[in-house]
Design a protein around this motif. Structure first.
Motif, PDB file in Angstrom:
ATOM      1  N   GLY A 281     -31.133  35.744  18.093  1.00 56.03           N
ATOM      2  CA  GLY A 281     -30.543  35.575  16.652  1.00 56.03           C
ATOM      3  C   GLY A 281     -30.577  33.931  16.386  1.00 56.03           C
ATOM      4  O   GLY A 281     -30.162  33.251  17.365  1.00 56.03           O
ATOM      5  N   GLY A 282     -31.181  33.817  15.243  1.00 55.23           N
ATOM      6  CA  GLY A 282     -31.300  32.260  14.861  1.00 55.23           C
ATOM      7  C   GLY A 282     -29.893  31.443  15.141  1.00 55.23           C
ATOM      8  O   GLY A 282     -29.878  30.385  15.420  1.00 55.23           O
ATOM      9  N   ARG A 283     -28.872  31.972  14.222  1.00 57.01           N
ATOM     10  CA  ARG A 283     -27.609  31.324  14.133  1.00 57.01           C
ATOM     11  C   ARG A 283     -27.235  31.094  15.695  1.00 57.01           C
ATOM     12  O   ARG A 283     -26.570  30.130  16.071  1.00 57.01           O
ATOM     13  N   ASN A 284     -27.039  32.297  16.579  1.00 53.36           N
ATOM     14  CA  ASN A 284     -26.733  32.254  17.789  1.00 53.36           C
ATOM     15  C   ASN A 284     -27.499  31.039  18.737  1.00 53.36           C
ATOM     16  O   ASN A 284     -26.641  30.331  19.238  1.00 53.36           O
ATOM     17  N   GLU A 285     -28.844  31.041  18.381  1.00 50.22           N
ATOM     18  CA  GLU A 285     -29.551  30.168  19.268  1.00 50.22           C
ATOM     19  C   GLU A 285     -28.948  28.600  18.949  1.00 50.22           C
ATOM     20  O   GLU A 285     -28.878  27.892  19.730  1.00 50.22           O
ATOM     21  N   ILE A 286     -28.820  28.269  17.479  1.00 48.21           N
ATOM     22  CA  ILE A 286     -28.347  27.285  17.089  1.00 48.21           C
ATOM     23  C   ILE A 286     -26.945  26.898  17.377  1.00 48.21           C
ATOM     24  O   ILE A 286     -26.471  25.638  18.087  1.00 48.21           O
ATOM     25  N   THR A 287     -26.144  27.661  17.467  1.00 47.41           N
ATOM     26  CA  THR A 287     -24.744  27.727  18.250  1.00 47.41           C
ATOM     27  C   THR A 287     -24.689  27.211  19.539  1.00 47.41           C
ATOM     28  O   THR A 287     -23.896  26.366  20.231  1.00 47.41           O
ATOM     29  N   GLU A 288     -25.382  28.128  20.297  1.00 50.51           N
ATOM     30  CA  GLU A 288     -25.579  27.685  21.796  1.00 50.51           C
ATOM     31  C   GLU A 288     -26.070  26.338  22.128  1.00 50.51           C
ATOM     32  O   GLU A 288     -25.742  25.717  23.147  1.00 50.51           O
ATOM     33  N   ALA A 289     -27.273  25.790  21.192  1.00 50.36           N
ATOM     34  CA  ALA A 289     -27.605  24.641  21.278  1.00 50.36           C
ATOM     35  C   ALA A 289     -26.549  23.535  21.001  1.00 50.36           C
ATOM     36  O   ALA A 289     -26.306  22.512  21.888  1.00 50.36           O
ATOM     37  N   VAL A 290     -25.585  23.832  19.963  1.00 47.54           N
ATOM     38  CA  VAL A 290     -24.666  22.874  19.821  1.00 47.54           C
ATOM     39  C   VAL A 290     -23.618  22.838  20.839  1.00 47.54           C
ATOM     40  O   VAL A 290     -23.078  21.787  21.243  1.00 47.54           O
ATOM     41  N   LYS A 291     -23.183  23.913  21.534  1.00 43.93           N
ATOM     42  CA  LYS A 291     -22.321  24.069  22.508  1.00 43.93           C
ATOM     43  C   LYS A 291     -22.884  23.127  23.659  1.00 43.93           C
ATOM     44  O   LYS A 291     -22.060  22.343  24.171  1.00 43.93           O
ATOM     45  N   GLN A 292     -24.064  22.964  24.173  1.00 43.68           N
ATOM     46  CA  GLN A 292     -24.650  22.541  25.030  1.00 43.68           C
ATOM     47  C   GLN A 292     -24.784  21.077  24.867  1.00 43.68           C
ATOM     48  O   GLN A 292     -24.547  20.005  25.841  1.00 43.68           O
ATOM     49  N   ILE A 293     -25.044  20.873  23.572  1.00 43.62           N
ATOM     50  CA  ILE A 293     -25.350  19.102  23.248  1.00 43.62           C
ATOM     51  C   ILE A 293     -23.840  18.757  23.655  1.00 43.62           C
ATOM     52  O   ILE A 293     -23.564  17.614  23.891  1.00 43.62           O
TER      53      ILE A 293
ATOM     54  N   ARG B 271     -21.281  19.886  25.456  1.00 43.96           N
ATOM     55  CA  ARG B 271     -21.071  19.692  26.972  1.00 43.96           C
ATOM     56  C   ARG B 271     -21.805  18.290  27.640  1.00 43.96           C
ATOM     57  O   ARG B 271     -20.899  17.590  28.156  1.00 43.96           O
ATOM     58  N   ASP B 272     -23.158  18.058  27.119  1.00 40.93           N
ATOM     59  CA  ASP B 272     -23.699  17.086  27.642  1.00 40.93           C
ATOM     60  C   ASP B 272     -23.035  15.733  27.324  1.00 40.93           C
ATOM     61  O   ASP B 272     -23.085  14.767  27.844  1.00 40.93           O
ATOM     62  N   ALA B 273     -22.797  15.826  25.844  1.00 34.11           N
ATOM     63  CA  ALA B 273     -22.216  14.397  25.511  1.00 34.11           C
ATOM     64  C   ALA B 273     -20.908  14.073  26.115  1.00 34.11           C
ATOM     65  O   ALA B 273     -20.670  13.093  26.459  1.00 34.11           O
ATOM     66  N   SER B 274     -20.255  15.152  26.254  1.00 32.14           N
ATOM     67  CA  SER B 274     -18.820  14.991  26.805  1.00 32.14           C
ATOM     68  C   SER B 274     -18.871  14.483  28.387  1.00 32.14           C
ATOM     69  O   SER B 274     -18.088  13.927  28.873  1.00 32.14           O
TER      70      SER B 274
ATOM     71  N   SER C  30     -34.165  19.944  19.159  1.00 29.38           N
ATOM     72  CA  SER C  30     -35.283  20.846  19.367  1.00 29.38           C
ATOM     73  C   SER C  30     -35.445  21.291  20.882  1.00 29.38           C
ATOM     74  O   SER C  30     -35.695  22.260  21.174  1.00 29.38           O
ATOM     75  N   LYS C  31     -35.008  20.296  21.882  1.00 30.13           N
ATOM     76  CA  LYS C  31     -35.203  20.373  23.106  1.00 30.13           C
ATOM     77  C   LYS C  31     -33.825  21.356  23.716  1.00 30.13           C
ATOM     78  O   LYS C  31     -34.074  21.752  25.027  1.00 30.13           O
ATOM     79  N   TYR C  32     -32.903  21.528  22.739  1.00 24.39           N
ATOM     80  CA  TYR C  32     -31.964  22.657  23.386  1.00 24.39           C
ATOM     81  C   TYR C  32     -32.096  23.901  22.894  1.00 24.39           C
ATOM     82  O   TYR C  32     -31.249  24.671  22.959  1.00 24.39           O
ATOM     83  N   LEU C  33     -33.089  24.272  22.087  1.00 25.20           N
ATOM     84  CA  LEU C  33     -33.367  25.680  21.692  1.00 25.20           C
ATOM     85  C   LEU C  33     -34.148  26.285  22.527  1.00 25.20           C
ATOM     86  O   LEU C  33     -34.577  25.755  23.528  1.00 25.20           O
ATOM     87  N   TYR C  34     -34.183  27.686  22.255  1.00 32.87           N
ATOM     88  CA  TYR C  34     -35.122  28.400  23.325  1.00 32.87           C
ATOM     89  C   TYR C  34     -36.464  28.114  23.460  1.00 32.87           C
ATOM     90  O   TYR C  34     -37.241  28.587  24.398  1.00 32.87           O
ATOM     91  N   THR C  35     -37.114  27.718  22.059  1.00 37.46           N
ATOM     92  CA  THR C  35     -38.558  27.160  22.171  1.00 37.46           C
ATOM     93  C   THR C  35     -38.683  25.920  22.173  1.00 37.46           C
ATOM     94  O   THR C  35     -39.716  25.271  22.153  1.00 37.46           O
ATOM     95  N   ALA C  36     -37.947  25.366  23.158  1.00 36.71           N
ATOM     96  CA  ALA C  36     -38.266  23.880  23.712  1.00 36.71           C
ATOM     97  C   ALA C  36     -39.741  23.791  24.223  1.00 36.71           C
ATOM     98  O   ALA C  36     -39.934  24.603  24.967  1.00 36.71           O
ATOM     99  N   GLY C  37     -40.252  22.739  23.894  1.00 34.76           N
ATOM    100  CA  GLY C  37     -41.492  22.504  24.340  1.00 34.76           C
ATOM    101  C   GLY C  37     -42.475  23.216  23.655  1.00 34.76           C
ATOM    102  O   GLY C  37     -43.889  23.089  23.903  1.00 34.76           O
ATOM    103  N   MET C  38     -42.295  24.149  22.737  1.00 36.90           N
ATOM    104  CA  MET C  38     -43.403  24.630  21.981  1.00 36.90           C
ATOM    105  C   MET C  38     -43.455  24.039  20.450  1.00 36.90           C
ATOM    106  O   MET C  38     -42.283  23.699  19.909  1.00 36.90           O
TER     107      MET C  38
END
Length: 267
Positions: A162-174, A176-179, A194-202
């Motif tokens: 799901g696109g919204r889920n993908e972006i939500t998970e990316a924001v969460k990880q960003i 965490r990494d910022a903290s 883009s590097k935090y999305l499922y399609t990173a590197g594509m």
């Protein structure tokens, strides 16, 4: 021009091609091939219902379309093909239908893995794969490992995606990494996200195809499809064949992609 013509003839040569398909191949510009094609495989259920058949048979018929489209994209030299196979919302369907879809996934991978590998296709997945049934996860892991060194077409199976889920998970990880001090918030830009999305590197999709007559994105590649060219057709997915893919690519090649800017024609 001669090199381009010979290339198209080589790619299009197939004993089962109709004269119409052969003409479509000849209309292709091998220098303007989309690098990444995304497809929303829609219409399996309606295809079956219109024929008085169980929905499961519609999904099985859809697998035949996927088989042909993968072969065609591979022969055309397309770099990436991402297909929307199972969304995060599809869990709402009857349990029997969900089971059928998962069984078909395993069956497809088991039957096609040897040929995919032979054709230099690399199999990858995007989505919350850890939530799929064990047999599906195992089949996906085997396919990914077996084809990991292949350098041809990358087949991305969007499963429990799901696109919204993908972006939500990316924001969460960003976050965490910022903290944790791994990432400076001031450095966050589109490339970082883009590097935090499922399609990173594509690369982002150049062409997004939706058959079945529907004209919506359905929570698919919301970030990545920002500048994709969209192509719709009324054909239900089980009837979608090489001909329709070639028509979509030719239409794509005849468009002017401006990415928000202006097109300046050469005089």
């Amino acid at each position: 021009m001669v090199r381009e013509w010979l290339s198209v003839l080589r790619l299009g040569k197939h004993k089962n091609n109709s004269p119409e398909v052969e003409d479509l191949y000849k209309s292709l510009d091998s220098d303007k091939m989309p690098v990444h094609i995304a497809i929303i495989m829609d219409g399996n259920g309606r295809w079956a219902t219109r024929r008085g058949l169980p929905r499961a048979l519609g999904h099985r018929a859809g697998v035949e379309s996927l088989r042909e489209i993968v072969k065609t994209c591979s022969s055309l030299g397309v770099g990436f093909l991402t297909v929307y196979a199972f969304s995060t919302e599809n869990w709402k369907r009857p349990a029997e239908e969900v089971t059928t879809l998962m069984d078909l996934l395993v069956e497809y991978l088991n039957k096609e893995l040897k040929e995919l590998h032979h054709n230099n296709v690399r199999v990858k997945t995007i989505g919350r794969i850890d939530e799929l049934p064990a047999k599906a996860r195992d089949a996906l892991e085997v396919a990914a490992a077996e084809t990991s060194q292949n350098t041809g077409l990358t087949l991305n199976l969007a499963l429990n995606y799901g696109g919204r889920n993908e972006i939500t998970e990316a924001v969460k990880q960003i976050g965490r990494d910022a903290s944790a001090g791994v990432l400076n918030p001031d450095d966050i830009d589109e490339n970082i996200i883009s590097k935090y999305l499922y399609t990173a590197g594509m690369p982002d999709p150049d062409l997004l195809i939706r058959p079945s007559g529907e004209q919506r994105i359905s929570n698919f590649l919301l970030w990545q499809a920002a500048y994709a060219e969209f192509w719709y057709c009324p054909v239900l997915w089980p009837d979608f064949r090489r001909k329709h893919l070639l028509e979509a690519v030719i239409d794509y090649q005849n468009r002017q992609r401006r990415f928000g800017g202006l097109h300046h024609s050469k005089k």
